[in-house]
Every structure is written in structure tokens, then in C-alpha cells.
Design a protein around this motif. Structure first.
Motif, PDB file in Angstrom:
ATOM      1  N   GLN A 221      -9.842   5.880   2.511  1.00  0.00           N
ATOM      2  CA  GLN A 221      -9.968   4.862   1.456  1.00  0.00           C
ATOM      3  C   GLN A 221      -8.913   4.583   0.541  1.00  0.00           C
ATOM      4  O   GLN A 221      -8.603   3.635   0.255  1.00  0.00           O
ATOM      5  N   ASP A 222      -8.150   5.889   0.224  1.00  0.00           N
ATOM      6  CA  ASP A 222      -6.981   5.678  -0.602  1.00  0.00           C
ATOM      7  C   ASP A 222      -5.722   6.291  -0.081  1.00  0.00           C
ATOM      8  O   ASP A 222      -5.437   7.367   0.063  1.00  0.00           O
ATOM      9  N   VAL A 223      -4.922   5.359   0.664  1.00  0.00           N
ATOM     10  CA  VAL A 223      -5.203   3.961   0.928  1.00  0.00           C
ATOM     11  C   VAL A 223      -4.757   3.279   2.164  1.00  0.00           C
ATOM     12  O   VAL A 223      -4.368   2.477   2.448  1.00  0.00           O
ATOM     13  N   LYS A 224      -4.753   4.386   2.992  1.00  0.00           N
ATOM     14  CA  LYS A 224      -4.394   3.743   4.451  1.00  0.00           C
ATOM     15  C   LYS A 224      -5.174   2.805   5.108  1.00  0.00           C
ATOM     16  O   LYS A 224      -4.659   2.043   5.732  1.00  0.00           O
TER      17      LYS A 224
ATOM     18  N   ASP B  67      -1.689  -5.170  -4.012  1.00  0.00           N
ATOM     19  CA  ASP B  67      -1.572  -3.649  -4.147  1.00  0.00           C
ATOM     20  C   ASP B  67      -3.241  -3.349  -4.121  1.00  0.00           C
ATOM     21  O   ASP B  67      -4.135  -4.004  -4.166  1.00  0.00           O
ATOM     22  N   GLU B  68      -3.321  -2.185  -4.513  1.00  0.00           N
ATOM     23  CA  GLU B  68      -4.515  -1.216  -4.144  1.00  0.00           C
ATOM     24  C   GLU B  68      -5.556  -1.481  -5.302  1.00  0.00           C
ATOM     25  O   GLU B  68      -4.998  -1.887  -6.295  1.00  0.00           O
ATOM     26  N   GLY B  69      -6.611  -1.632  -5.033  1.00  0.00           N
ATOM     27  CA  GLY B  69      -7.635  -1.807  -6.015  1.00  0.00           C
ATOM     28  C   GLY B  69      -8.646  -0.610  -5.952  1.00  0.00           C
ATOM     29  O   GLY B  69      -8.609   0.364  -5.261  1.00  0.00           O
TER      30      GLY B  69
ATOM     31  N   ASP C 163       4.949   8.271  -2.097  1.00  0.00           N
ATOM     32  CA  ASP C 163       4.713   8.755  -3.693  1.00  0.00           C
ATOM     33  C   ASP C 163       4.113   8.114  -4.479  1.00  0.00           C
ATOM     34  O   ASP C 163       4.186   8.550  -5.925  1.00  0.00           O
ATOM     35  N   GLU C 164       3.255   7.329  -4.278  1.00  0.00           N
ATOM     36  CA  GLU C 164       2.398   6.584  -5.290  1.00  0.00           C
ATOM     37  C   GLU C 164       1.642   7.355  -6.154  1.00  0.00           C
ATOM     38  O   GLU C 164       1.591   7.332  -7.094  1.00  0.00           O
ATOM     39  N   GLU C 165       1.137   8.482  -5.126  1.00  0.00           N
ATOM     40  CA  GLU C 165       0.336   9.405  -6.057  1.00  0.00           C
ATOM     41  C   GLU C 165       0.928  10.462  -6.994  1.00  0.00           C
ATOM     42  O   GLU C 165       0.223  11.024  -7.786  1.00  0.00           O
ATOM     43  N   VAL C 166       2.280  10.216  -7.124  1.00  0.00           N
ATOM     44  CA  VAL C 166       2.907  10.990  -8.343  1.00  0.00           C
ATOM     45  C   VAL C 166       3.554   9.982  -9.051  1.00  0.00           C
ATOM     46  O   VAL C 166       4.816  10.510  -9.703  1.00  0.00           O
TER      47      VAL C 166
ATOM     48  N   SER D  59       1.068  -1.082   0.006  1.00  0.00           N
ATOM     49  CA  SER D  59       0.035   0.092   0.113  1.00  0.00           C
ATOM     50  C   SER D  59       0.670   1.074  -0.135  1.00  0.00           C
ATOM     51  O   SER D  59       2.194   1.117   0.045  1.00  0.00           O
ATOM     52  N   HIS D  60       0.238   2.445  -0.198  1.00  0.00           N
ATOM     53  CA  HIS D  60       1.050   3.484   0.010  1.00  0.00           C
ATOM     54  C   HIS D  60       0.761   4.498   1.297  1.00  0.00           C
ATOM     55  O   HIS D  60      -0.320   4.648   1.458  1.00  0.00           O
ATOM     56  N   MET D  61       1.887   5.307   1.461  1.00  0.00           N
ATOM     57  CA  MET D  61       1.826   6.186   2.801  1.00  0.00           C
ATOM     58  C   MET D  61       1.039   7.651   2.413  1.00  0.00           C
ATOM     59  O   MET D  61       0.410   8.386   3.077  1.00  0.00           O
TER      60      MET D  61
HETATM   61 ZN   LIG Z   1      -3.875   5.024  -3.985  1.00  0.00          ZN
END
Ligand SMILES: [Zn+2]
Length: 391
Positions: A112-115, A174-176, A146-149, A79-81
Motif C-alpha cells: 500500500q505504502d506506496v509501491k 503524490d501519495e494519499g 527516503d520519503e519515510e525519513v 511515489s517513493h521507493m
Molecule cells: Zn508513503
């Protein structure tokens, strides 16, 4: 027993809210508090903790639960922080307070996204450990920056490192995206191609009906483009999505400009033929008149796909969900996630979100998750993690 479960639920909700209160928000995310939160978590769960910085200030946090056969390829739960920015005035509850309302909805950016996902993995491990369960394969719970970038300084770098190689990952989750009454699982992503089309023509006075104007070429090009869009739309999940997103050109009402520039967002599923798509656009350019051309399309390669045929991890995952009597659908993700980097490194990766009956509020104002949905997800992972780590 009832009391013990209730206690575990309380711990999970507390940890979820604590994580949400860390404002790991773009731009310029400071991950220090996430790292120390996860370090404390690992001590509490008695699993090992490592931080790898392939780039300074971009920590990849790895909590590892040792398997009985640690020499087998491991399972990664990613997951991402980081979270996307907020427009605070649009929020009913402060976005980093993690308020809980009378319905049990916890409001925060990242709910939800994504903690939620990271907490669900860890709280499932807490429950499995409480039952003295130990997985066959080692399970690495990873928290990426930095997943969101685009993960450029996060997962994209990490998968090329010796640290990643040492983890010997055989399969990753991974996230969905939450389905309504069913689980959605993603084994591929669409690839975004930015298409820029230049339409050059004869300029002149706005009063004249001159030939060969840029506007006429735009009109011809868009007619072909939107006919294609209509045909694609009918294909559903396998469609190439295309949208006109930017129009540039012109200086003044009474001046016919010598050029208009159109920018399109296009997304190709892994089954698409990128070369044929590019040729088609070039053909539309030719048919739209002289001086209509596209900027370099870039790399033609599309994002890799996780093959599900004879994939033992997938079969174990699928069987578990079937036993839970929840319908399951395999889809191609429209957006992008760190899974693309994992698949690029040759790791079988599925995107999965265990939230049911939950409207998707990722990146939206007043993002929230209900605590019952959070707990359901933990219970789901209590079945899924043993299944995939025992393959
Ligand atoms: Zn995400």
C-alpha cells in the motif's frame, strides 16, 4: 479485447510483485535494485529514463513520457521507493515475497505504502500507449528515495536542483490515503511542532506537603492543555491535534523532584495561527506557576497549501472523478509526505490514493493490497492522467 485486457492485468500484477520483492527497506536502504527495475521498465514502456543523485546513493528516478507540447509545464506523478521496517515474526506471509492468497491479496511491505502507486502510474501509461495515446504535456513519473525519513536527502534536495527546474513541473500528484467508499484528496498537510514544557518546583522529602512542587504545576498545565484538546477535537478536520507523548522526571519514590519535563506532539493545519498557539502555551505556563516554561518552539511557518480556486489541474481531476461517479473529498493530511517539499517549491500538488474498499494497512504488519484494487487504480489513472496532462 477481453484477452488483451487480461494480458495487461497479468503484466501489472507481475510487475507489482516484482517491485515488492525488492527489499528497499529502512534503515540504510540500497536503491540499486529499484533503479535497475525501473530502468528495465522504461525500456519496456519505451519512455525515457534518468537518475539524479543530489546525494550519493539517494537516487531520484525519473521516467518521462514526452508530450505533444513539451514546452508546456509538465505533470509529475510521484511515489517513493523506500518502505518502513518490518517485524517479520508478526507476518503471516514473508514481507518481501509478495505472496498472493486465494482472495487475490498480495502481501508485502510497500503493497500500500506506496509501491502500488508507482506501478499504477506506469501501467496506466502502458495502456494509454497501447491505444496510441500521447499526452499534451510531458508526464514525469518520479520515484523518490527516503520519503519515510522525511525526504531530507531525497525530494527536499531534489526540488532545489537544476534537474528539477529543468522538468518545469506545473502540477504533481503524490501519495494519499485510501478512502472507504470515496476518494480522498489532500491539498495540504498539518505541520508537526514538538512542544517541550519544563515544570520546575521545590524539591524535598516525599513525606512533606510542601508548597510550589513541580507535580502541582504539571497538574495545572495538563488541565489547561486537555481542555484545549477537547475543544479542538470538536472541530474535526481543522483541529490542531495535541497529545502528551513523553513524561520525564523523578529519581526515587520518597524524593520530590525539582523538575518534570513534558513533551507534546502537536500538529497544526495550514489554517491555524501558529503564533497565537505559541502564545496560548506560554500563557498556560504563566498560569501554572513560576518556573514553568517552554523550550524554543522553532520556526512558526506552517506547511504551504495547494490553492484549488481556479486551479485548472484540480478542476480537470475533479471532473474526471465526477464522471467516474466516485464521491470525492478534499482533506488535510495528518501525516507528512514528499508533497510538502513540492508545495514548498511552488508546485500545485495533490495527494491521492485510488484504492477503494481497502483498510489502510500502511506501516502495519501483514500489509496487503488486493489485485482488483490495484487494477481499479490503473483504470482510474487511465482517465486521470489524460485529463491532467491535457490541461
Ligand atoms: Zn508513503
Amino acid at each position: 479485447m477481453q484477452d488483451a485486457t487480461k494480458k495487461l492485468d497479468t503484466i501489472a500484477i507481475e510487475n507489482f510483485r516484482k517491485y515488492l520483492r525488492i527489499p528497499s527497506v529502512h534503515p540504510n536502504v540500497n536503491y540499486d535494485d529499484c533503479v535497475s527495475f525501473l530502468r528495465d521498465y522504461s525500456k519496456d514502456l519505451e519512455i525515457s529514463f534518468n537518475v539524479y543523485e543530489c546525494q550519493v546513493k539517494k537516487p531520484m528516478v525519473v521516467l518521462s513520457w514526452l508530450g505533444k507540447e513539451p514546452n508546456l509545464p509538465s505533470v509529475m506523478l510521484n511515489s517513493h521507493m523506500d518502505v518502513v521496517p518490518v517485524i517479520e515474526s508478526n507476518w503471516v506471509h514473508k514481507p518481501f515475497d509478495a505472496d498472493i492468497d486465494e482472495n487475490g491479496n498480495v502481501y508485502a511491505r510497500g503493497a500500500q505504502d506506496v509501491k502500488s502507486l508507482g506501478i499504477q502510474y506506469l501501467e496506466a501509461i502502458r495502456r494509454l500507449k497501447a491505444e496510441y495515446y500521447q499526452p499534451r504535456r510531458t508526464v514525469h513519473v518520479t520515484f523518490a528515495p527516503d520519503e519515510e525519513v522525511g525526504g531530507v536527502l531525497g525530494m527536499k534536495l531534489f526540488v532545489k536542483s537544476e534537474h528539477f527546474r529543468d522538468l518545469d513541473v506545473g502540477f504533481a500528484l503524490d501519495e494519499g490515503i485510501p478512502g472507504e467508499t470515496e476518494y480522498w484528496v489532500y491539498n495540504a498537510e498539518k505541520t508537526t511542532k514538538r512542544v517541550v514544557v519544563h515544570c520546575e518546583g521545590q524539591g524535598g522529602h516525599g513525606s512533606l506537603l510542601i508548597d510550589d512542587t513541580a507535580g502541582e504545576k504539571v497538574s495545572r498545565f495538563l488541565t489547561k492543555f486537555y481542555a484545549f484538546r477537547k475543544d479542538e477535537k470538536a472541530k474535526g478536520d481543522d483541529a490542531i491535534s495535541v497529545n502528551l507523548t513523553i513524561m520525564q522526571g523523578g529519581v526515587q519514590n520518597n524524593v520530590i523532584p525539582s523538575e518534570f519535563v513534558l513533551t507534546f506532539d502537536t500538529r497544526l493545519p495550514p489554517t491555524a495561527d501558529a503564533k497565537a498557539f505559541k502564545e496560548k502555551i506560554n500563557q498556560w505556563c504563566d498560569e501554572s506557576g513560576d518556573g514553568v516554561w517552554i523550550e524554543d518552539f522553532g520556526d512558526l511557518a506552517l506547511a504551504p497549501i495547494t490553492n484549488l480556486d481556479n486551479n485548472l489541474f484540480w478542476l480537470a481531476f475533479k471532473k474526471t472523478v465526477e464522471e467516474m461517479k466516485i464521491p470525492l473529498k478534499v482533506l488535510v493530511l495528518n501525516a507528512s509526505s514528499d508533497a510538502v517539499h513540492l508545495r514548498g517549491a511552488g508546485v500545485s500538488t495533490l495527494g491521492f490514493c485510488p484504492h477503494l474498499n481497502t483498510p489502510n494497512r500502511a506501516h502495519r504488519d501483514n500489509e496487503y493490497l488486493n489485485i482488483d484494487v490495484l487494477i481499479h487504480g490503473i483504470e482510474a489513472f487511465c482517465k486521470i492522467i489524460p485529463a491532467i496532462s491535457n490541461v
